[in-house]
Scaffold this motif. Structure first.
Motif, short mmCIF file in Angstrom:
data_model
loop_
_atom_site.label_atom_id
_atom_site.label_comp_id
_atom_site.label_asym_id
_atom_site.label_seq_id
_atom_site.Cartn_x
_atom_site.Cartn_y
_atom_site.Cartn_z
N THR A 116 5.99 -31.29 -33.37
CA THR A 116 5.91 -32.76 -33.05
C THR A 116 4.83 -32.97 -34.53
N ARG A 117 4.76 -32.67 -35.53
CA ARG A 117 3.73 -33.10 -36.66
C ARG A 117 5.04 -33.11 -36.80
N PRO A 118 4.54 -34.33 -38.44
CA PRO A 118 4.71 -34.96 -39.11
C PRO A 118 5.30 -33.55 -40.28
N PRO A 119 7.18 -34.30 -40.57
CA PRO A 119 7.52 -32.92 -41.60
C PRO A 119 6.66 -32.67 -42.82
N MET A 120 6.16 -33.64 -43.53
CA MET A 120 4.94 -33.75 -44.70
C MET A 120 3.79 -32.79 -44.18
N PHE A 121 3.66 -32.49 -42.97
CA PHE A 121 2.30 -31.58 -42.76
C PHE A 121 3.09 -30.40 -42.19
N ALA A 122 4.36 -30.38 -41.22
CA ALA A 122 3.94 -29.13 -40.83
C ALA A 122 4.73 -28.77 -41.68
N THR A 123 5.40 -28.94 -42.88
CA THR A 123 6.50 -28.14 -43.53
C THR A 123 5.60 -26.90 -44.27
N ASP A 124 6.14 -25.72 -44.34
CA ASP A 124 5.18 -24.35 -44.90
C ASP A 124 5.41 -23.99 -46.27
N ARG A 125 4.45 -24.50 -47.12
CA ARG A 125 4.83 -24.66 -48.69
C ARG A 125 4.73 -23.54 -49.25
N LEU A 126 4.39 -22.73 -48.64
CA LEU A 126 4.22 -20.92 -49.17
C LEU A 126 5.91 -21.07 -49.62
N LYS A 127 7.02 -21.58 -48.96
CA LYS A 127 8.19 -21.17 -49.06
C LYS A 127 8.84 -22.52 -49.72
N LEU A 128 7.58 -23.51 -50.38
CA LEU A 128 8.23 -24.11 -51.84
C LEU A 128 7.44 -23.29 -52.56
N GLY A 129 7.02 -22.23 -52.95
CA GLY A 129 5.99 -22.35 -54.00
C GLY A 129 5.04 -22.16 -54.06
N SER A 130 4.34 -22.91 -53.28
CA SER A 130 2.70 -23.10 -53.43
C SER A 130 2.01 -22.44 -52.15
N PRO A 131 0.50 -22.52 -52.93
CA PRO A 131 -0.28 -21.27 -51.36
C PRO A 131 -0.65 -22.48 -51.10
N ILE A 132 -0.61 -23.92 -51.58
CA ILE A 132 -1.90 -24.53 -51.50
C ILE A 132 -1.03 -25.77 -50.05
N PRO A 133 -1.80 -25.44 -48.95
CA PRO A 133 -1.44 -26.07 -47.55
C PRO A 133 -1.12 -27.93 -47.58
N GLY A 134 -0.41 -28.47 -47.15
CA GLY A 134 0.25 -30.14 -47.28
C GLY A 134 -1.47 -30.76 -47.00
N GLU A 135 -1.89 -30.36 -46.53
CA GLU A 135 -2.96 -30.51 -45.59
C GLU A 135 -4.49 -31.15 -46.76
N LEU A 136 -4.52 -29.91 -47.35
CA LEU A 136 -5.00 -30.18 -48.73
C LEU A 136 -4.82 -31.17 -49.86
N ALA A 137 -3.54 -31.00 -50.32
CA ALA A 137 -2.84 -31.00 -51.51
C ALA A 137 -3.20 -32.44 -51.34
N PHE A 138 -2.46 -33.33 -49.91
CA PHE A 138 -2.52 -34.71 -49.79
C PHE A 138 -3.39 -35.65 -49.54
N ARG A 139 -4.84 -34.60 -49.40
CA ARG A 139 -5.77 -35.52 -49.87
C ARG A 139 -6.32 -35.18 -51.09
N ILE A 140 -5.99 -33.98 -51.57
CA ILE A 140 -6.97 -33.85 -53.48
C ILE A 140 -6.17 -35.30 -54.19
N CYS A 141 -4.24 -35.93 -53.83
CA CYS A 141 -3.59 -36.90 -54.29
C CYS A 141 -4.36 -38.03 -53.47
N ALA A 142 -5.03 -38.11 -52.82
CA ALA A 142 -5.88 -39.66 -52.72
C ALA A 142 -6.43 -39.93 -53.49
N LEU A 143 -7.21 -38.22 -53.17
CA LEU A 143 -8.82 -38.92 -53.87
C LEU A 143 -8.91 -39.02 -55.56
#
Length: 403
Positions: A116-143
């Motif tokens: 039930t998580r929004p896809p932007m948080f539920a997506t497995d980022r390793l499968k997209l080539g990044s070791p950085i989880p969405g919860e971290l990357a989106f916070r970095i983006c916002a900051l």
């Protein structure tokens, strides 16, 4: 970042709330607007008034977009923007190496089931080539975007790292919950300006800035608040899947517009912003109307900080408005409304509706979660559902009301 998305670009935004200073200096840093008429917050069924401006002890930062902006020109928005590939760069592993042994870099886990998580948080980022989880990357983006657009930099210094690590390990529960006073702009102005210019030129310079200044983006100060998707056909061809975070500061930090995308900024209470919007003194998009109306339920900064911190572990609901147009008015249906489609697609855009259920939302036992836009400055909320994930119901004059 997810380049496979067909309809949206991933983005992140930050609702930055800051307490009023008690000195004369604060008068110049905030923007008082027309006094808000209304009674104290009332019952739990949504039939309550916006609080008087004096009952709110914090302001929210809004930035005015340039008239030449490609998305929502002249709108007042929360700081934020589109995700850059560097936000998902593996170089962040080195920046956050002190927290590598902490699950999810020390960010608290969310109890919301993955399905039930929004896809932007539920997506497995390793499968997209990044070791950085969405919860971290989106916070970095916002900051990063907040720093680029407003000059406000929230960071953790090397001196603060050990205390933060102890709090994450559970050795200091009180510190883990976090004081309201986060380190903001605690660098010389010349250094801040230099790095802000560099990050504006190339977002990947944000990584280099953290290395050279030996600081960490304060991802732990940002609490998950919501997820909005741009509907089709309303704001041009650009559409965003945006993570909303919230952060509470003890005092208003110094901000400065970038004179490019952002031409001005203002600090005002949520009710002041909504009343200024009603008076056509500024324009804000429906998600800002909705979220500021939610914040009107919590007029005290300490309460807002406690609520947002505790509620964030519940997760959030993805909100994709589905639009129906009739007689130049449009109804935006949100999840939980009785007329909301079971599985809205990205192609769902403006449609002309003759559905009688859209015409008469008067039935008290009906499940309603919608807003009706009469004109750009008049939005009517119709909400009878209980918000998911322990979130707030927006404040309005009544369940069916003009904000």
């Amino acid at each position: 970042m997810n380049t496979t998305l067909k309809h949206w670009k991933e983005a992140a935004t930050l609702i930055l709330a800051a307490g009023h200073k008690l000195g004369a200096d604060s008068l110049a840093s905030r923007t008082p607007l027309t006094a808000a008429a209304g009674s104290p917050l009332g019952n739990s069924n949504g039939r309550s008034h916006m609080p008087h401006k004096s009952s709110c002890d914090y302001d929210v930062l809004l930035l005015k977009r340039s008239s030449t902006s490609g998305f929502m020109p002249n709108a007042y928005v929360f700081p934020g923007g589109m995700v850059h590939p560097s936000d998902f760069s593996s170089e962040w592993l080195d920046i956050f190496k002190s927290f590598s042994k902490s699950p999810n870099f020390g960010l608290r886990s969310v109890s919301q089931p993955l399905e039930t998580r929004p896809p932007m948080f539920a997506t497995d980022r390793l499968k997209l080539g990044s070791p950085i989880p969405g919860e971290l990357a989106f916070r970095i983006c916002a900051l990063r975007e907040t720093f680029e657009e407003s000059g406000v930099l929230l960071f953790v210094s090397k001196l603060e790292e050990n205390n933060l690590l102890k709090s994450i390990e559970g050795k200091c529960t009180k510190a883990r919950e976090g004081p309201l006073h986060h380190t903001v702009n605690n660098l010389c102005r010349r250094e801040l300006k230099k790095w802000r210019d560099l990050v504006n030129q190339n977002p990947s310079n944000f990584i280099q800035m953290c290395r050279e200044l030996e600081v960490l983006p304060n991802i732990w100060a940002l609490h998950e608040w919501g997820n909005w998707l741009t509907p089709a056909g309303r704001y041009g061809v650009k559409r965003f899947d945006t993570a909303f975070f919230i952060c509470c500061l003890q005092e208003i930090p110094q901000a400065l517009q970038d004179e490019k995308e952002i031409v001005s900024f203002r600090w005002s209470t949520p009710s002041e912003v909504l009343q200024s919007y009603q008076a056509q003194e500024l324009w804000i998009a429906p998600p800002q109307v909705y979220e500021l109306s939610r914040m009107c339920r919590v007029p005290l900064l300490n309460d807002l900080h406690s609520f947002s911190s505790q509620r964030a572990t519940e997760g959030c609901e993805q909100l994709l408005p589905v639009i129906s147009l009739k007689d130049e008015h449009y109804t935006a249906l949100l999840p939980g409304d009785r007329c909301y489609p079971m599985a809205p697609s990205g192609e769902a855009g403006l449609s002309t509706s003759t559905d009688p259920q859209l015409e008469d939302p008067q039935e008290e036992d009906s499940a309603l979660h919608r807003f009706v836009t009469v004109d750009p400055y008049t939005i009517t909320l119709h909400i009878t559902i209980t918000p998911k994930y322990n979130h707030l119901l927006p404040v309005s004059e009544q369940t069916k009301s003009r904000l």
